[in-house]
Design a protein around this motif. Structure first.
Motif, PDB file in Angstrom:
ATOM      1  N   ILE A 106       4.374  80.371   3.379  1.00  0.00           N
ATOM      2  CA  ILE A 106       4.767  79.728   4.626  1.00  0.00           C
ATOM      3  C   ILE A 106       4.472  80.690   5.777  1.00  0.00           C
ATOM      4  O   ILE A 106       4.922  81.838   5.755  1.00  0.00           O
ATOM      5  CB  ILE A 106       6.281  79.370   4.636  1.00  0.00           C
ATOM      6  CG1 ILE A 106       6.674  78.561   3.395  1.00  0.00           C
ATOM      7  CG2 ILE A 106       6.655  78.657   5.936  1.00  0.00           C
ATOM      8  CD1 ILE A 106       6.016  77.215   3.259  1.00  0.00           C
ATOM      9  N   ASP A 107       3.691  80.228   6.744  1.00  0.00           N
ATOM     10  CA  ASP A 107       3.456  80.983   7.967  1.00  0.00           C
ATOM     11  C   ASP A 107       4.566  80.616   8.940  1.00  0.00           C
ATOM     12  O   ASP A 107       4.622  79.488   9.434  1.00  0.00           O
ATOM     13  CB  ASP A 107       2.096  80.649   8.589  1.00  0.00           C
ATOM     14  CG  ASP A 107       0.940  81.275   7.836  1.00  0.00           C
ATOM     15  OD1 ASP A 107       1.145  82.337   7.219  1.00  0.00           O
ATOM     16  OD2 ASP A 107      -0.164  80.710   7.868  1.00  0.00           O
ATOM     17  N   VAL A 108       5.461  81.534   9.190  1.00  0.00           N
ATOM     18  CA  VAL A 108       6.649  81.274  10.007  1.00  0.00           C
ATOM     19  C   VAL A 108       6.305  81.364  11.484  1.00  0.00           C
ATOM     20  O   VAL A 108       5.655  82.308  11.928  1.00  0.00           O
ATOM     21  CB  VAL A 108       7.780  82.265   9.649  1.00  0.00           C
ATOM     22  CG1 VAL A 108       8.983  82.067  10.554  1.00  0.00           C
ATOM     23  CG2 VAL A 108       8.171  82.094   8.178  1.00  0.00           C
ATOM     24  N   GLU A 109       6.745  80.358  12.223  1.00  0.00           N
ATOM     25  CA  GLU A 109       6.545  80.326  13.676  1.00  0.00           C
ATOM     26  C   GLU A 109       7.853  80.572  14.424  1.00  0.00           C
ATOM     27  O   GLU A 109       7.836  81.013  15.559  1.00  0.00           O
ATOM     28  CB  GLU A 109       5.966  78.968  14.089  1.00  0.00           C
ATOM     29  CG  GLU A 109       4.612  78.711  13.480  1.00  0.00           C
ATOM     30  CD  GLU A 109       4.160  77.258  13.593  1.00  0.00           C
ATOM     31  OE1 GLU A 109       4.938  76.418  14.085  1.00  0.00           O
ATOM     32  OE2 GLU A 109       3.034  76.982  13.164  1.00  0.00           O
ATOM     33  N   HIS A 110       8.975  80.280  13.766  1.00  0.00           N
ATOM     34  CA  HIS A 110      10.289  80.444  14.406  1.00  0.00           C
ATOM     35  C   HIS A 110      11.320  80.795  13.354  1.00  0.00           C
ATOM     36  O   HIS A 110      11.293  80.252  12.247  1.00  0.00           O
ATOM     37  CB  HIS A 110      10.685  79.151  15.135  1.00  0.00           C
ATOM     38  CG  HIS A 110      11.980  79.251  15.870  1.00  0.00           C
ATOM     39  ND1 HIS A 110      12.116  79.944  17.037  1.00  0.00           N
ATOM     40  CD2 HIS A 110      13.201  78.767  15.576  1.00  0.00           C
ATOM     41  CE1 HIS A 110      13.390  79.867  17.440  1.00  0.00           C
ATOM     42  NE2 HIS A 110      14.048  79.156  16.569  1.00  0.00           N
ATOM     43  N   LEU A 111      12.212  81.689  13.696  1.00  0.00           N
ATOM     44  CA  LEU A 111      13.265  82.124  12.784  1.00  0.00           C
ATOM     45  C   LEU A 111      14.579  82.121  13.575  1.00  0.00           C
ATOM     46  O   LEU A 111      14.619  82.543  14.721  1.00  0.00           O
ATOM     47  CB  LEU A 111      12.953  83.542  12.309  1.00  0.00           C
ATOM     48  CG  LEU A 111      13.963  84.238  11.409  1.00  0.00           C
ATOM     49  CD1 LEU A 111      13.238  85.147  10.452  1.00  0.00           C
ATOM     50  CD2 LEU A 111      14.960  85.029  12.197  1.00  0.00           C
ATOM     51  N   GLU A 112      15.638  81.619  12.939  1.00  0.00           N
ATOM     52  CA  GLU A 112      16.951  81.673  13.584  1.00  0.00           C
ATOM     53  C   GLU A 112      18.008  82.045  12.562  1.00  0.00           C
ATOM     54  O   GLU A 112      17.934  81.649  11.392  1.00  0.00           O
ATOM     55  CB  GLU A 112      17.305  80.367  14.278  1.00  0.00           C
ATOM     56  CG  GLU A 112      17.447  79.165  13.361  1.00  0.00           C
ATOM     57  CD  GLU A 112      17.705  77.882  14.108  1.00  0.00           C
ATOM     58  OE1 GLU A 112      18.783  77.757  14.730  1.00  0.00           O
ATOM     59  OE2 GLU A 112      16.828  77.001  14.063  1.00  0.00           O
TER      60      GLU A 112
END
Length: 115
Positions: A106-112
């Motif tokens: 998974i290419d992550v674009e946003h993390l919270e």
């Protein structure tokens, strides 16, 4: 001094709006999936996952785990947005499935960070 304050204020406003989104009628959202479901999707599918980063395997690669399994994720340093994450922290990641002939990640674009 006053010009510097204005620059800081405008920079803050624009950086906050980059993570803003509309929530309401007609809004498009990404449904939260499990790791097991996500790794079965086609390349470039948008996904959201909830779980934990278990360990870092290289500079931008991490092992992510939820209740259904594990998947490698790629997170650029800027995507952490100065958030500190430990293996005990539950997080939500949003990104794209990146499948090739040997693996799916998974290419992550946003993390919270979740509470």
């Amino acid at each position: 001094m006053f010009k510097g304050l204005i620059v800081v204020l405008f920079t803050s406003l624009f950086s906050l709006s980059a993570f803003a989104a509309f929530v309401g009628p007609g809004a498009t959202s990404i449904q939260t999936l499990t790791v097991k479901e996500a790794i079965e999707l086609a390349d470039d599918s948008k996904v959201a996952l909830q779980g934990k980063l278990i360990k870092q395997t290289s500079s931008e690669h991490y092992l992510f785990r939820d209740q259904t399994g594990e998947v490698m994720v790629e997170i650029e340093g800027k995507d952490f947005r100065q958030i500190t994450v430990t293996p005990e922290d539950k997080i939500r990641i949003t990104g794209e499935v990146d499948s090739d002939w040997s693996e799916t990640k998974i290419d992550v674009e946003h993390l919270e960070l979740l509470k």
